[in-house]
Write a protein that holds these residues in place. Structure first.
Motif, short mmCIF file in Angstrom:
data_model
loop_
_atom_site.label_atom_id
_atom_site.label_comp_id
_atom_site.label_asym_id
_atom_site.label_seq_id
_atom_site.Cartn_x
_atom_site.Cartn_y
_atom_site.Cartn_z
N PRO A 34 -101.77 9.47 62.02
CA PRO A 34 -100.67 9.86 61.12
C PRO A 34 -100.96 9.44 59.68
O PRO A 34 -101.59 8.41 59.43
CB PRO A 34 -99.46 9.09 61.66
CG PRO A 34 -99.83 8.68 63.05
CD PRO A 34 -101.32 8.54 63.07
N ILE A 35 -100.49 10.26 58.74
CA ILE A 35 -100.59 9.90 57.32
C ILE A 35 -99.36 9.08 56.97
O ILE A 35 -98.23 9.54 57.14
CB ILE A 35 -100.65 11.16 56.42
CG1 ILE A 35 -101.89 12.00 56.76
CG2 ILE A 35 -100.65 10.76 54.95
CD1 ILE A 35 -101.97 13.33 56.03
N GLU A 36 -99.59 7.86 56.52
CA GLU A 36 -98.49 6.95 56.19
C GLU A 36 -97.58 7.58 55.13
O GLU A 36 -98.04 8.10 54.11
CB GLU A 36 -99.05 5.63 55.67
CG GLU A 36 -98.00 4.55 55.56
CD GLU A 36 -98.61 3.21 55.20
OE1 GLU A 36 -97.94 2.46 54.48
OE2 GLU A 36 -99.73 2.92 55.64
N GLY A 37 -96.28 7.56 55.40
CA GLY A 37 -95.29 8.09 54.47
C GLY A 37 -95.11 9.60 54.51
O GLY A 37 -94.34 10.14 53.73
N GLN A 38 -95.82 10.26 55.42
CA GLN A 38 -95.70 11.72 55.56
C GLN A 38 -95.50 12.07 57.03
O GLN A 38 -96.45 12.45 57.72
CB GLN A 38 -96.93 12.43 55.00
CG GLN A 38 -97.14 12.21 53.53
CD GLN A 38 -98.33 13.00 53.00
OE1 GLN A 38 -98.69 14.05 53.51
NE2 GLN A 38 -98.96 12.48 51.96
N PRO A 39 -94.27 11.94 57.51
CA PRO A 39 -93.99 12.18 58.93
C PRO A 39 -94.49 13.56 59.40
O PRO A 39 -94.33 14.55 58.70
CB PRO A 39 -92.46 12.11 59.01
CG PRO A 39 -92.05 11.31 57.81
CD PRO A 39 -93.07 11.61 56.75
N GLY A 40 -95.16 13.56 60.54
CA GLY A 40 -95.66 14.79 61.14
C GLY A 40 -97.00 15.26 60.60
O GLY A 40 -97.58 16.20 61.12
N LYS A 41 -97.52 14.61 59.57
CA LYS A 41 -98.82 14.99 58.98
C LYS A 41 -99.92 14.08 59.53
O LYS A 41 -99.71 12.89 59.73
CB LYS A 41 -98.78 14.88 57.45
CG LYS A 41 -97.72 15.68 56.79
CD LYS A 41 -98.22 17.05 56.49
CE LYS A 41 -97.12 17.79 55.71
NZ LYS A 41 -97.58 18.97 55.07
N MET A 42 -101.10 14.68 59.75
CA MET A 42 -102.22 13.94 60.32
C MET A 42 -103.44 14.07 59.41
O MET A 42 -103.59 15.04 58.67
CB MET A 42 -102.58 14.49 61.71
CG MET A 42 -101.41 14.47 62.69
SD MET A 42 -100.88 12.82 63.12
CE MET A 42 -101.90 12.50 64.53
N GLN A 43 -104.32 13.07 59.48
CA GLN A 43 -105.59 13.09 58.78
C GLN A 43 -106.65 12.49 59.69
O GLN A 43 -106.33 11.81 60.65
CB GLN A 43 -105.52 12.29 57.48
CG GLN A 43 -105.34 10.80 57.69
CD GLN A 43 -105.21 10.05 56.38
OE1 GLN A 43 -105.05 10.64 55.33
NE2 GLN A 43 -105.28 8.73 56.46
N GLY A 44 -107.90 12.76 59.37
CA GLY A 44 -108.93 12.18 60.21
C GLY A 44 -110.32 12.68 59.90
O GLY A 44 -110.63 13.06 58.77
N ILE A 45 -111.13 12.72 60.96
CA ILE A 45 -112.54 13.04 60.83
C ILE A 45 -112.98 13.89 62.01
O ILE A 45 -112.52 13.70 63.14
CB ILE A 45 -113.38 11.76 60.73
CG1 ILE A 45 -114.84 12.10 60.47
CG2 ILE A 45 -113.23 10.89 61.95
CD1 ILE A 45 -115.67 10.90 60.07
N LYS A 46 -113.87 14.82 61.72
CA LYS A 46 -114.48 15.64 62.77
C LYS A 46 -115.94 15.27 62.85
O LYS A 46 -116.67 15.33 61.84
CB LYS A 46 -114.33 17.13 62.46
CG LYS A 46 -114.91 18.02 63.53
CD LYS A 46 -114.66 19.48 63.23
CE LYS A 46 -115.19 20.36 64.34
NZ LYS A 46 -115.01 21.79 64.04
#
Length: 118
Positions: A34-46
Motif C-alpha cells: 500500500p502507498i502510505e496516505g493513499q488508501p486503495g493505491k499500491m506501489q512496488g516492483i516487477k
C-alpha cells in the motif's frame, strides 16, 4: 531398454530442475505494498526472468535490473527527483519469501513488506 529408462530418468530430472526455478516461492513476479496516505493505491516492483526490473506506480524511483545471490537481492535503481538523477544498486536481505509474501530488509534499517500482485 536400460538406455531408454536412463534417458527417461534424465529427462524427468531435467524437467524437475526447470520447474523448481519457477516454483510458487519464486521471487520472479510483481510485488506490491500500500502507498502510505493513499488508501486503495499500491506501489512496488516487477522482477522478470532474465534480470529486468521495473517500478509499479513509482514515477520517481525507476527499477532497472535485479540479481539474487543467496538471501541477498541487488536492485539497480535510478532515483529521479528534485531535478537530479541518481543511479545505484540497493542491497536488500530477503527475510521472507513465500508464494504470496516478500519481506526485504535494508542495511539502512528499513523493511519492505510486499504481497504478490495477482
Amino acid at each position: 531398454m536400460k538406455k531408454l529408462l536412463l534417458a527417461a530418468a534424465v529427462l524427468v530430472i531435467a524437467m524437475a530442475a526447470c520447474n523448481e526455478k519457477q516454483s510458487k516461492d519464486s521471487i520472479i513476479g510483481s510485488w506490491v505494498m500500500p502507498i502510505e496516505g493513499q488508501p486503495g493505491k499500491m506501489q512496488g516492483i516487477k522482477l522478470e526472468e532474465g534480470g529486468d526490473a521495473s517500478s509499479i506506480n513509482m514515477a520517481t524511483l525507476v527499477y532497472k535490473y535485479w540479481e539474487q545471490q543467496g538471501d541477498e537481492l541487488y536492485l539497480t535503481v535510478k532515483s529521479i527527483g528534485n531535478g537530479m538523477e541518481i543511479e545505484g544498486v540497493d542491497t536488500l536481505r530477503i527475510e521472507k519469501l513465500t508464494a504470496d509474501s516478500l519481506i526485504l530488509n535494508s542495511n539502512y534499517g528499513y523493511t519492505l513488506r510486499y504481497v504478490r500482485e495477482k
